[in-house]
Design an enzyme around this catalytic site. Structure first.
Site, mmCIF file in Angstrom:
data_model
loop_
_atom_site.group_PDB
_atom_site.id
_atom_site.type_symbol
_atom_site.label_atom_id
_atom_site.label_comp_id
_atom_site.label_asym_id
_atom_site.label_seq_id
_atom_site.Cartn_x
_atom_site.Cartn_y
_atom_site.Cartn_z
ATOM 1 N N ASN A 106 -4.191 -4.685 1.718
ATOM 2 C CA ASN A 106 -3.357 -4.172 0.628
ATOM 3 C C ASN A 106 -2.551 -5.318 0.034
ATOM 4 O OD1 ASN A 106 -1.939 -2.274 -0.993
ATOM 5 N ND2 ASN A 106 -0.270 -2.215 0.497
ATOM 6 N N HIS A 108 0.903 -6.292 -2.006
ATOM 7 C CA HIS A 108 2.220 -5.649 -2.131
ATOM 8 C C HIS A 108 3.177 -6.599 -2.850
ATOM 9 C CE1 HIS A 108 5.406 -2.846 -1.139
ATOM 10 N NE2 HIS A 108 6.153 -3.889 -0.834
ATOM 11 N N SER A 135 2.809 -10.209 -1.005
ATOM 12 C CA SER A 135 2.151 -10.240 0.307
ATOM 13 C C SER A 135 0.779 -9.602 0.241
ATOM 14 C CB SER A 135 2.976 -9.461 1.352
ATOM 15 O OG SER A 135 4.306 -9.916 1.418
ATOM 16 N N ASP A 144 3.208 -0.252 4.685
ATOM 17 C CA ASP A 144 3.409 -1.696 4.484
ATOM 18 C C ASP A 144 3.875 -2.396 5.766
ATOM 19 O OD1 ASP A 144 2.705 -1.350 1.794
ATOM 20 O OD2 ASP A 144 4.752 -0.804 1.273
HETATM 21 C C1 GRF Z 1 0.733 -4.377 -7.868
HETATM 22 O O1 GRF Z 1 1.975 -5.034 -7.883
HETATM 23 C C2 GRF Z 1 0.459 -3.799 -6.507
HETATM 24 O O2 GRF Z 1 0.798 -4.615 -5.466
HETATM 25 C C3 GRF Z 1 1.360 -2.599 -6.557
HETATM 26 O O3 GRF Z 1 1.067 -2.036 -7.815
HETATM 27 C C4 GRF Z 1 0.764 -3.103 -8.702
HETATM 28 C C5 GRF Z 1 -0.568 -2.815 -9.336
HETATM 29 O O4 GRF Z 1 -0.633 -3.299 -10.628
HETATM 30 N N1 GRF Z 1 1.225 -1.746 -5.433
HETATM 31 P P1 GRF Z 1 -1.965 -3.171 -11.483
HETATM 32 O O5 GRF Z 1 -2.340 -1.706 -11.522
HETATM 33 O O6 GRF Z 1 -3.008 -4.007 -10.819
HETATM 34 O O7 GRF Z 1 -1.601 -3.688 -12.842
#
Ligand code: GRF
Length: 195
Positions: A106, A108, A135, A144
């Protein structure tokens, strides 16, 4: 070449960057399918690249474990080496995670364990920190909490809105995701060569 399935919930800008990296050969991976928990706008990136998509919504009142098992069946049908959660905004139940662990990662938008959860960027701004981060972790049963594979600091600048800061973090998320996938692919090919 690692076979990956990417799961998203939103606009998929990180998915788009990952598809580009695969297409340009900067990561030794291929995206065999992209899934979402709703008709997410980011699925369009996959469709326009000719990559199969699927949607597996968690309907109100449906058992989360059953949903997780159903989603896992669809993903498993794509025979991935690695599952990538890229802005997938639902917590996956053990019925999903245990089918792919530890090959499920994942991205984050914080320097975990700081600011876990769905509002990491908002929480970092509210806390008044001068730096946050990005991360890439292995997914486990927590939110997470899995082992950290890569992370990098990102400064919070005066005048940053949540969107501006998040966009700056996403650039770093894309870089460290590519690093992690390169690393996993190298390990996979080393294992294959040993056997
Ligand atoms: C990213 O920051 C991801 O880590 C978070 O949501 C965002 C996704 O953005 N959980 P996108 O949909 O790829 O523009």
């Amino acid at each position: 070449m690692l076979r990956t399935v990417v799961l998203i919930s939103g606009h998929g800008s990180n998915l788009r960057a990952f598809l580009d990296a695969c297409a340009h050969g900067t990561v030794p991976a291929t995206v065999v399918a992209v899934g979402a928990d709703s008709d997410a706008p980011g699925l369009e990136h996959a469709r326009s690249a000719g990559i199969p998509t699927f949607v597996e919504p968690l309907e109100r009142g449906v058992d989360r474990d059953e949903w997780g098992a159903r989603l896992a069946d669809v993903v498993e049908g794509c025979a991935p080496d690695l599952v990538i959660l890229s802005g997938f905004m639902r917590v996956l139940p053990p019925t999903f995670v245990h089918r792919f662990a530890p090959m499920i990662i994942n991205t984050h938008p914080s320097f975990l364990p700081e600011f876990p959860g769905a509002h990491a960027v908002r929480d970092a701004r509210a806390a008044g920190v001068t730096e946050t981060g990005a991360s890439v972790i292995v997914v486990d049963d927590g939110v997470d909490t899995g082992p950290i594979l890569a992370q990098r600091r990102v400064p919070v600048l005066d005048g940053d809105t949540e969107t501006v800061l998040h966009d700056r973090i996403k650039i770093v998320e894309r870089e460290i995701l590519a690093e992690v996938v390169r690393d996993l692919a190298a390990r996979e090919s080393a294992v294959l060569q040993e056997n």
